[in-house]
Scaffold this motif. Structure first.
Motif, mmCIF file in Angstrom:
data_model
loop_
_atom_site.group_PDB
_atom_site.id
_atom_site.type_symbol
_atom_site.label_atom_id
_atom_site.label_comp_id
_atom_site.label_asym_id
_atom_site.label_seq_id
_atom_site.Cartn_x
_atom_site.Cartn_y
_atom_site.Cartn_z
ATOM 1 N N PRO A 137 22.493 1.192 19.460
ATOM 2 C CA PRO A 137 21.707 0.011 19.819
ATOM 3 C C PRO A 137 20.211 0.187 19.563
ATOM 4 C CG PRO A 137 23.383 0.400 21.477
ATOM 5 C CD PRO A 137 23.419 1.577 20.547
ATOM 6 N N PHE A 138 19.674 1.376 19.828
ATOM 7 C CA PHE A 138 18.244 1.595 19.616
ATOM 8 C C PHE A 138 17.884 1.479 18.138
ATOM 9 C CE2 PHE A 138 14.493 4.350 18.973
ATOM 10 C CZ PHE A 138 13.597 3.692 19.809
ATOM 11 N N MET A 139 18.726 2.033 17.278
ATOM 12 C CA MET A 139 18.472 1.920 15.838
ATOM 13 C C MET A 139 18.474 0.452 15.412
ATOM 14 S SD MET A 139 20.907 4.948 14.341
ATOM 15 C CE MET A 139 20.767 6.670 14.855
ATOM 16 N N ALA A 140 19.395 -0.334 15.964
ATOM 17 C CA ALA A 140 19.459 -1.755 15.628
ATOM 18 C C ALA A 140 18.216 -2.486 16.102
ATOM 19 C CB ALA A 140 20.713 -2.383 16.236
ATOM 20 N N LEU A 141 17.721 -2.132 17.293
ATOM 21 C CA LEU A 141 16.506 -2.765 17.809
ATOM 22 C C LEU A 141 15.282 -2.364 16.980
ATOM 23 C CD1 LEU A 141 16.960 -2.536 21.687
ATOM 24 C CD2 LEU A 141 17.323 -4.508 20.204
ATOM 25 N N GLN A 142 15.274 -1.133 16.486
ATOM 26 C CA GLN A 142 14.176 -0.724 15.607
ATOM 27 C C GLN A 142 14.146 -1.590 14.345
ATOM 28 O OE1 GLN A 142 15.174 3.554 15.406
ATOM 29 N NE2 GLN A 142 13.089 3.956 16.099
ATOM 30 N N ALA A 143 15.325 -1.861 13.772
ATOM 31 C CA ALA A 143 15.392 -2.719 12.589
ATOM 32 C C ALA A 143 14.945 -4.136 12.936
ATOM 33 C CB ALA A 143 16.815 -2.730 12.037
ATOM 34 N N ALA A 144 15.347 -4.620 14.122
ATOM 35 C CA ALA A 144 14.928 -5.949 14.561
ATOM 36 C C ALA A 144 13.417 -6.018 14.729
ATOM 37 C CB ALA A 144 15.622 -6.300 15.876
ATOM 38 N N ALA A 145 12.818 -4.957 15.258
ATOM 39 C CA ALA A 145 11.373 -4.928 15.472
ATOM 40 C C ALA A 145 10.627 -5.017 14.146
ATOM 41 C CB ALA A 145 10.980 -3.655 16.220
ATOM 42 N N GLU A 146 11.132 -4.335 13.124
ATOM 43 C CA GLU A 146 10.479 -4.387 11.823
ATOM 44 C C GLU A 146 10.528 -5.803 11.247
ATOM 45 O OE1 GLU A 146 8.269 -3.563 8.693
ATOM 46 O OE2 GLU A 146 8.599 -2.204 10.395
ATOM 47 N N THR A 147 11.654 -6.481 11.409
ATOM 48 C CA THR A 147 11.762 -7.862 10.943
ATOM 49 C C THR A 147 10.835 -8.780 11.726
ATOM 50 O OG1 THR A 147 14.032 -7.556 10.185
ATOM 51 C CG2 THR A 147 13.355 -9.808 10.675
ATOM 52 N N ALA A 148 10.695 -8.538 13.025
ATOM 53 C CA ALA A 148 9.771 -9.338 13.830
ATOM 54 C C ALA A 148 8.348 -9.224 13.304
ATOM 55 C CB ALA A 148 9.837 -8.889 15.291
ATOM 56 N N GLU A 195 7.496 -8.623 10.258
ATOM 57 C CA GLU A 195 7.448 -9.376 9.009
ATOM 58 C C GLU A 195 7.309 -10.875 9.270
ATOM 59 O OE1 GLU A 195 10.981 -8.263 6.980
ATOM 60 O OE2 GLU A 195 10.342 -6.193 6.623
ATOM 61 N N CYS A 196 7.782 -11.327 10.428
ATOM 62 C CA CYS A 196 7.671 -12.739 10.806
ATOM 63 C C CYS A 196 6.326 -13.063 11.460
ATOM 64 C CB CYS A 196 8.807 -13.107 11.754
ATOM 65 S SG CYS A 196 10.456 -13.093 11.031
ATOM 66 N N GLY A 197 5.449 -12.084 11.579
ATOM 67 C CA GLY A 197 4.152 -12.310 12.198
ATOM 68 C C GLY A 197 4.164 -12.195 13.700
ATOM 69 N N LEU A 198 5.148 -11.495 14.261
ATOM 70 C CA LEU A 198 5.298 -11.363 15.701
ATOM 71 C C LEU A 198 5.076 -9.917 16.123
ATOM 72 C CD1 LEU A 198 8.617 -13.393 15.908
ATOM 73 C CD2 LEU A 198 6.363 -14.239 16.596
ATOM 74 N N THR A 199 4.560 -9.737 17.339
ATOM 75 C CA THR A 199 4.433 -8.403 17.915
ATOM 76 C C THR A 199 5.708 -8.083 18.685
ATOM 77 O OG1 THR A 199 2.050 -8.635 18.162
ATOM 78 C CG2 THR A 199 3.126 -6.927 19.477
ATOM 79 N N PRO A 200 6.472 -7.074 18.258
ATOM 80 C CA PRO A 200 7.702 -6.750 18.986
ATOM 81 C C PRO A 200 7.433 -5.843 20.180
ATOM 82 C CG PRO A 200 7.540 -5.360 17.050
ATOM 83 C CD PRO A 200 6.323 -6.258 17.036
ATOM 84 N N LEU A 201 8.147 -6.076 21.259
ATOM 85 C CA LEU A 201 8.097 -5.186 22.422
ATOM 86 C C LEU A 201 9.529 -4.895 22.831
ATOM 87 C CD1 LEU A 201 6.521 -3.695 24.646
ATOM 88 C CD2 LEU A 201 6.698 -5.777 26.030
ATOM 89 N N MET A 202 9.920 -3.622 22.735
ATOM 90 C CA MET A 202 11.274 -3.219 23.115
ATOM 91 C C MET A 202 11.309 -2.925 24.608
ATOM 92 S SD MET A 202 13.229 -1.069 20.183
ATOM 93 C CE MET A 202 12.027 -0.357 19.086
ATOM 94 N N LEU A 203 12.191 -3.620 25.296
ATOM 95 C CA LEU A 203 12.324 -3.449 26.745
ATOM 96 C C LEU A 203 13.428 -2.472 27.105
ATOM 97 C CD1 LEU A 203 11.912 -7.166 27.862
ATOM 98 C CD2 LEU A 203 10.180 -5.363 27.805
ATOM 99 N N GLY A 204 14.139 -1.979 26.113
ATOM 100 C CA GLY A 204 15.199 -1.006 26.366
ATOM 101 C C GLY A 204 16.478 -1.391 25.671
ATOM 102 N N ASP A 205 17.290 -0.379 25.354
ATOM 103 C CA ASP A 205 18.546 -0.610 24.664
ATOM 104 C C ASP A 205 19.750 -0.455 25.578
ATOM 105 O OD1 ASP A 205 18.373 2.100 25.094
ATOM 106 O OD2 ASP A 205 19.191 2.668 23.135
ATOM 107 N N ALA A 206 19.507 -0.342 26.888
ATOM 108 C CA ALA A 206 20.605 -0.051 27.806
ATOM 109 C C ALA A 206 20.533 -0.894 29.078
ATOM 110 C CB ALA A 206 20.589 1.438 28.170
ATOM 111 N N LEU A 207 20.125 -2.163 28.948
ATOM 112 C CA LEU A 207 20.021 -3.029 30.129
ATOM 113 C C LEU A 207 21.408 -3.404 30.629
ATOM 114 C CD1 LEU A 207 17.121 -3.161 28.986
ATOM 115 C CD2 LEU A 207 17.046 -5.541 29.732
#
Length: 440
Positions: A270-281, A283-295
């Motif tokens: 899940p963390f690797m997937a969120l890292q990929a999501a953050a990179e896409t964010a 690219e969309c002009g957004l600041t990503p903030l990861m709140l955790g991969d184990a909620l």
């Protein structure tokens, strides 16, 4: 969830002046979700983790929602290696293979095909030598798909216990402790049966914390828990334990000593997937903030909490200033009251989103998407859904009372009425839930 006092509306502003429309917000969230799922596809990641081909035989076994696509990726990476064996996946999650047999079985409840698959895998690894290699392809969902009851326990006993656990609110971690101690193949049973062959496990995690023992109930991992732990979990949740199960769980433990030559590797998490999501964010002009991969926790409570964080970000710029996206993973829970009315249609992601929408009360500037990366939210045909600032308004225009639908665990029906379900079909991978909250 507190339904008494809705939050104060956030300051209204025309988002089109900064280049954002509802259509753009929806597209950005869907792109973020799709990127996270695509990053976990076995065809992208599996080959780099393979060992050198063995001197002896190579037997492939495996279980989980990604098992078939993992087997196909292995065949593609090793076109000239003699492979044999079988893997099992959920109905509708199969894919074409040439050398590794793909079976399908029931999920989330094991069925007779699950037992057939478990026994086929144990047979495939029997009688191997020290120069032989077993590659175990393990992913989420494998616990139900692969079964071989311990002597004295029947498949129906296991089904009864599983059904009760699924409705008890027990965590996946606790459920798998019980499953391991009722099974001859889980909790290291498969690896023990393969000795003296070397066992290499390639796993895709769908569980909070990426615990190898919890992913598909750890068929190739030594189990430090005891049968007494399993009994304690059953009693803690007030479940009626069949006499045969009680008797087996009070027996002395079976020796499942595993070879130190064995290796276990997580190829996607899940963390690797969120890292990929953050990179896409980004690219969309957004600041990503990861709140955790184990909620974890109740889905509706998590929705309320996430809405509060999103409102704080929009009103005060904390914990991140707009434009931003909050990313999280893990697995929440929907607990059904057995004494209450029959639940409607829904899954943990759609319930999370409906609770979030009710807490936000149509505040502008906040959108969210939540979906199970395997493409199936609970038992429905949707992966999840998406909410917008006007979700409640559109739901009421369709004759839906959002609070009534939340109380009745009928979130799927509401989002079907608004047209906001996310339909991906089986993705053939599984890194648990992906949630993204867009704040403008």
């Amino acid at each position: 969830m507190n339904e008494q006092t809705p939050p104060s509306p956030a300051p209204q502003r025309d988002l089109t002046t900064i280049g954002w429309t509802d259509e753009r917000a929806r597209a950005a969230l869907r792109r973020i979700l799709d990127t996270a799922i695509d990053s976990a596809m076995p065809a992208r990641v599996l080959a780099r983790y393979l060992p050198p081909p063995p001197k002896g035989k190579c037997v492939v076994v495996g279980a989980g929602k990604a098992a078939a696509s993992m087997a196909a990726a292995l065949e593609q990476a090793w076109p000239d290696v003699a492979l044999s064996g079988c893997v099992v996946t959920r109905d509708g999650h199969g894919t074409a293979t040439r050398r590794i047999r793909v079976l399908e079985a029931g999920h989330p409840m094991p069925d007779s095909r699950s037992e057939t698959a478990g026994r086929a895998m144990l047979a495939a690894v029997a009688g191997l030598g020290g120069d032989d290699l077993v590659i175990a392809l393990i992913s989420g969902g494998g616990s139900a798909l692969m079964e071989c009851p311990r002597d004295g326990v029947t498949l129906e006993d296991i089904r009864t216990i599983n059904r009760a656990l699924l409705h008890s609110g027990a965590s996946i971690r606790d459920m798998n402790v019980v499953r391991r101690h009722l099974s001859a193949i889980k909790g290291g049973g498969l690896a023990a049966a393969a000795a003296p062959a070397r066992v290499i496990t390639l796993a895709i995690s769908d569980v909070p914390g990426d615990d190898p023992l919890t992913i598909a109930s750890g068929p190739t991992v030594a189990d430090p828990t005891t049968a007494a732990d399993a009994l304690s979990i059953l009693h803690h949740h007030g479940l009626k334990v069949p006499d045969a199960v009680e008797k087996v769980l009070r027996q002395p433990p079976t020796d499942r000593t595993l070879s130190p030559r064995n290796r276990y590797t997580l190829i996607s998490t899940p963390f690797m997937a969120l890292q990929a999501a953050a990179e896409t964010a980004r690219e969309c002009g957004l600041t990503p903030l990861m709140l955790g991969d184990a909620l974890e926790g109740e889905s509706r409570d998590a929705g309320t909490l996430m809405a509060g964080i999103a409102l704080s970000a929009r009103l005060h710029g904390l914990p991140v200033g707009a434009p931003a996206v909050l990313l999280s993973g893990g697995e929440t829970t929907v607990t059904i009251n057995p004494a209450g009315p029959p639940p409607g249609r829904g899954g943990r992601n759609t319930e999370f989103l409906l609770s979030m929408a009710l807490t936000l009360q149509s505040n502008v500037g906040i959108w969210a998407i939540a979906a199970d990366s395997d493409g199936i939210d609970g038992t429905e045909d949707a992966a999840g859904a998406l909410i917008t600032p006007d979700t409640l308004q559109r739901a009421r225009a369709q004759g839906c009372d959002p609070r009534h639908y939340l109380r009745g665990h009928d979130s799927y029906s509401l989002f079907r009425a608004t047209g906001d379900l996310i339909m991906t079909g089986p993705t053939l991978t599984n890194v648990n839930d992906i949630r993204a909250v867009l704040i403008l």
